[in-house]
Scaffold this active site. Structure first.
Site, PDB file in Angstrom:
ATOM      1  N   LYS A 126      12.252   4.070   3.944  1.00 38.24           N
ATOM      2  CA  LYS A 126      11.166   3.351   3.380  1.00 38.24           C
ATOM      3  C   LYS A 126      11.803   2.369   2.396  1.00 38.24           C
ATOM      4  CE  LYS A 126       6.705   3.195   3.297  1.00 38.24           C
ATOM      5  NZ  LYS A 126       5.834   3.325   4.351  1.00 38.24           N
ATOM      6  N   ASP A 166       3.778  -2.308   4.751  1.00 36.07           N
ATOM      7  CA  ASP A 166       2.943  -1.286   4.250  1.00 36.07           C
ATOM      8  C   ASP A 166       1.949  -1.803   3.261  1.00 36.07           C
ATOM      9  OD1 ASP A 166       3.343   1.981   3.792  1.00 36.07           O
ATOM     10  OD2 ASP A 166       2.964   1.364   1.907  1.00 36.07           O
TER      11      ASP A 166
HETATM   12  P1  NDP Z   1      -2.761  -2.835   2.583  1.00 32.70           P
HETATM   13  O1  NDP Z   1      -2.102  -3.384   1.444  1.00 32.70           O
HETATM   14  O2  NDP Z   1      -3.380  -3.684   3.933  1.00 32.70           O
HETATM   15  O3  NDP Z   1      -4.188  -2.145   1.822  1.00 32.70           O
HETATM   16  C1  NDP Z   1      -4.245  -1.350   0.664  1.00 32.70           C
HETATM   17  C2  NDP Z   1      -5.542  -0.949   0.550  1.00 32.70           C
HETATM   18  O4  NDP Z   1      -5.661   0.456  -0.541  1.00 32.70           O
HETATM   19  C3  NDP Z   1      -6.296  -2.000  -0.269  1.00 32.70           C
HETATM   20  O5  NDP Z   1      -7.584  -1.945  -0.024  1.00 32.70           O
HETATM   21  C4  NDP Z   1      -5.913  -1.673  -2.003  1.00 32.70           C
HETATM   22  O6  NDP Z   1      -6.902  -2.127  -2.463  1.00 32.70           O
HETATM   23  C5  NDP Z   1      -6.034  -0.179  -2.038  1.00 32.70           C
HETATM   24  N1  NDP Z   1      -5.148   0.454  -2.798  1.00 32.70           N
HETATM   25  C6  NDP Z   1      -4.088   0.140  -2.983  1.00 32.70           C
HETATM   26  N2  NDP Z   1      -3.617   0.989  -4.187  1.00 32.70           N
HETATM   27  C7  NDP Z   1      -4.594   1.494  -4.583  1.00 32.70           C
HETATM   28  C8  NDP Z   1      -4.905   2.370  -5.628  1.00 32.70           C
HETATM   29  N3  NDP Z   1      -3.830   2.811  -6.671  1.00 32.70           N
HETATM   30  N4  NDP Z   1      -6.279   2.951  -5.836  1.00 32.70           N
HETATM   31  C9  NDP Z   1      -7.203   2.538  -5.286  1.00 32.70           C
HETATM   32  N5  NDP Z   1      -6.997   1.696  -4.008  1.00 32.70           N
HETATM   33  C10 NDP Z   1      -5.698   1.277  -3.898  1.00 32.70           C
HETATM   34  O7  NDP Z   1      -2.064  -1.545   2.863  1.00 32.70           O
HETATM   35  P2  NDP Z   1      -2.035  -0.349   4.351  1.00 32.70           P
HETATM   36  O8  NDP Z   1      -3.476  -0.358   4.741  1.00 32.70           O
HETATM   37  O9  NDP Z   1      -1.122  -0.998   5.331  1.00 32.70           O
HETATM   38  O10 NDP Z   1      -1.723   0.824   3.572  1.00 32.70           O
HETATM   39  C11 NDP Z   1      -2.786   1.507   3.134  1.00 32.70           C
HETATM   40  C12 NDP Z   1      -2.281   3.383   3.319  1.00 32.70           C
HETATM   41  O11 NDP Z   1      -1.754   3.674   4.675  1.00 32.70           O
HETATM   42  C13 NDP Z   1      -0.810   3.330   2.436  1.00 32.70           C
HETATM   43  O12 NDP Z   1      -0.666   4.606   1.808  1.00 32.70           O
HETATM   44  C14 NDP Z   1       0.232   3.187   3.450  1.00 32.70           C
HETATM   45  O13 NDP Z   1       1.437   3.869   3.010  1.00 32.70           O
HETATM   46  C15 NDP Z   1      -0.415   3.928   4.596  1.00 32.70           C
HETATM   47  N6  NDP Z   1       0.389   3.600   6.172  1.00 32.70           N
HETATM   48  C16 NDP Z   1       0.011   2.512   6.248  1.00 32.70           C
HETATM   49  C17 NDP Z   1       0.758   2.057   7.611  1.00 32.70           C
HETATM   50  C18 NDP Z   1       0.608   0.565   8.066  1.00 32.70           C
HETATM   51  O14 NDP Z   1       0.747   0.509   9.436  1.00 32.70           O
HETATM   52  N7  NDP Z   1       0.195  -0.283   7.498  1.00 32.70           N
HETATM   53  C19 NDP Z   1       1.387   2.977   8.291  1.00 32.70           C
HETATM   54  C20 NDP Z   1       0.960   4.331   7.771  1.00 32.70           C
HETATM   55  C21 NDP Z   1       0.735   4.665   6.593  1.00 32.70           C
HETATM   56  P3  NDP Z   1      -6.363  -3.584  -3.681  1.00 32.70           P
HETATM   57  O15 NDP Z   1      -6.453  -4.488  -2.811  1.00 32.70           O
HETATM   58  O16 NDP Z   1      -7.310  -3.593  -4.764  1.00 32.70           O
HETATM   59  O17 NDP Z   1      -5.110  -3.011  -4.083  1.00 32.70           O
END
Ligand code: NDP
Length: 447
Positions: A126, A166
């Protein structure tokens, strides 16, 4: 035998005092593999746990870039190549101000077992940076990505380490990172996944984590002879994973009533429809605005500033935002309000106290390393297509993704039964993932 786990955990906690998230992830895995260690003393004889909790290597570097005002800015970059026993390191890059060594190490550690569960030849790693992409211009994002890759390219390669996206790293960032890699190396190879369609990407990769999380939930429901029709679901987050989780749930006949971002939650009692979701995707992906706008646009929906979705009654919950977003009290509230299933799109979104509440109450609980493995599985399929210089159709990739999620569920479920705790997917995922990695390490002389 439990002494062995306790001894290693004590050592990990001692040695990594400044890394609470990493220690949390290690404790969760090691605690749940105790029954396997008891049956197979070889893992203790070969000191596998001591080797497993130490990354193969950790790379930290300066990322220097110019903002639009011409000011020279500096961030810190990370790549933790955690374990390469079963294949090249594989795992995303996260750009978020909260990124530090603990966050990247916990994500890298989780990734090792997740990748093993997919059955594909991928080790775990990562990376990322404490760079905050919010409020940055497109040119600033591009300059940052180029500078990040200037260093990262020394440590990655299609047979060595293959990063993906991510939090904060989507198609746009992967494009800039890949463009810089190509300029430096002068080769078009599968060194990153999540690439755009038309320049080496795979169809379904953007959808894969969210879709996979719903496929995993569907399998858990099937064990109890149920399906999604008529079920009310809550989702946290509104990024990549949350959006496609919502899309697939709607397709399966569920009603989705919440989504969120770090500012708050929108609650739409009438349900988010396909049309509303399309509007939301435009808002988040193109206009890059806040989710609060949803409540202004759609009558009947409300915005709950600073709140998470977990006190809104639902049958199924899909945490798709970030780590430790469901605490013990949130889990108690979910159960009290009738929630029977939790499938984690995010990595480690539930605290250990929350996990215990779900397990104690027999909630169908799919831990992230199993439920969100669809993303990395599809990245593995992108690597296969790149290696063959081929593109597969949408239907073909989706079918393979569906099959992989089915087989991950079945590995977790069968393992949980074998170790006398049927439907405990935490035990099932950790033991099944650990066994594949540990056996490969032994076969390779765990160097
Ligand atoms: P994005 O950046 O596309 O979206 C993240 C979302 O989570 C946004 O809505 C963001 O809000 C919100 N968020 C982030 N930090 C916080 C926080 N501290 N409190 C509340 N909301 C928060 O990321 P992904 O959708 O790609 O990833 C989301 C999760 O999925 C992560 O845990 C990632 O590790 C996991 N994941 C992702 C994969 C992928 O293929 N993308 C694969 C496997 C797991 P805001 O815009 O306000 O920051």
């Amino acid at each position: 035998m439990s002494d062995y786990v306790d001894h290693v955990l004590e050592h990990v906690n001692q040695k990594n005092k400044e890394e609470p998230e990493f220690c949390q992830a290690v404790a969760e895995v090691l605690d749940s593999i105790r029954p396997l260690l008891k049956r197979n003393p070889v893992y203790e004889e070969k000191s596998i746990l001591e080797h497993l909790v130490e990354p193969d290597r950790t790379i930290m570097f300066r990322v220097s870039w110019f903002d639009d005002k011409g000011v020279h800015r500096v961030n810190r970059g990370y790549r933790v190549q955690f374990n390469g026993a079963v294949g090249p390191y594989k795992g995303g890059l996260r750009f978020h101000p909260s990124v530090n060594l603990s966050i990247i190490s916990f994500l890298g550690f989780e990734q090792v077992f997740k990748n093993a569960l997919t059955g594909l030849p991928m080790g775990g790693g990562k990376g990322g940076s404490n760079f905050d992409p919010k409020d940055k211009s497109d040119n600033e994002i591009m300059r940052f990505c180029q500078s990040f890759m200037l260093e990262l390219q020394k440590h990655v390669g299609p047979h060595m380490d293959v990063p993906a996206g991510d939090i904060g790293v989507g198609g746009r960032e992967i494009g800039y990172l890949y463009g810089m890699y190509k300029r430096i190396k002068n080769e078009h190879v599968g060194v990153l996944t999540g690439k755009g369609w038309g320049w080496g990407g795979s169809l379904i990769r953007p959808e894969a984590t969210g879709y996979g999380c719903v496929y995993f939930a569907e399998e858990m429901l099937a064990v109890r002879k149920r399906d999604f029709s008529g079920l009310t679901c809550t989702i946290s987050g509104s990024g990549n994973v949350a959006q496609y989780c919502c899309e697939k749930l709607l397709e399966k006949g569920a009603k989705v009533v919440t989504m969120s971002d770090s500012g708050g939650t929108i609650y739409d009692p009438a349900g988010i429809t396909t049309e509303k979701l399309a509007w939301l995707m435009e808002l988040k992906n193109v206009k890059r605005k806040r989710i609060s706008e949803y409540a202004k646009k759609f009558a009947g929906a409300e915005y709950r500033e600073g709140k998470t979705p977990w006190n809104i009654p639902c049958d199924c919950a899909f945490p798709c935002a970030t780590q430790n977003e469901i605490c013990g009290a949130d889990a108690e509230t979910l159960v009290k309000n009738g929630c029977v299933l939790v499938s984690e799109g995010a990595n480690m979104p539930t605290t250990p106290e929350g996990v215990n509440v779900f397990l104690k109450n027999k909630v169908m609980y799919g831990p992230g390393k199993a439920a969100n493995a669809g993303g990395v599985a599809c990245s593995g399929l992108e690597m296969s297509q790149n290696a063959q210089m081929m593109y597969w159709t949408r239907e073909e990739v989706d079918r393979k993704l569906r099959d992989i999620m089915k087989s991950i569920h079945s590995a977790c479920y069968e393992t949980s039964k074998k170790f006398d705790c049927p439907e405990n997917y935490v035990v099932g995922a950790n033991i099944a993932g650990f066994q594949r990695v540990a056996d490969a390490m032994i076969a390779l002389g765990h160097i």
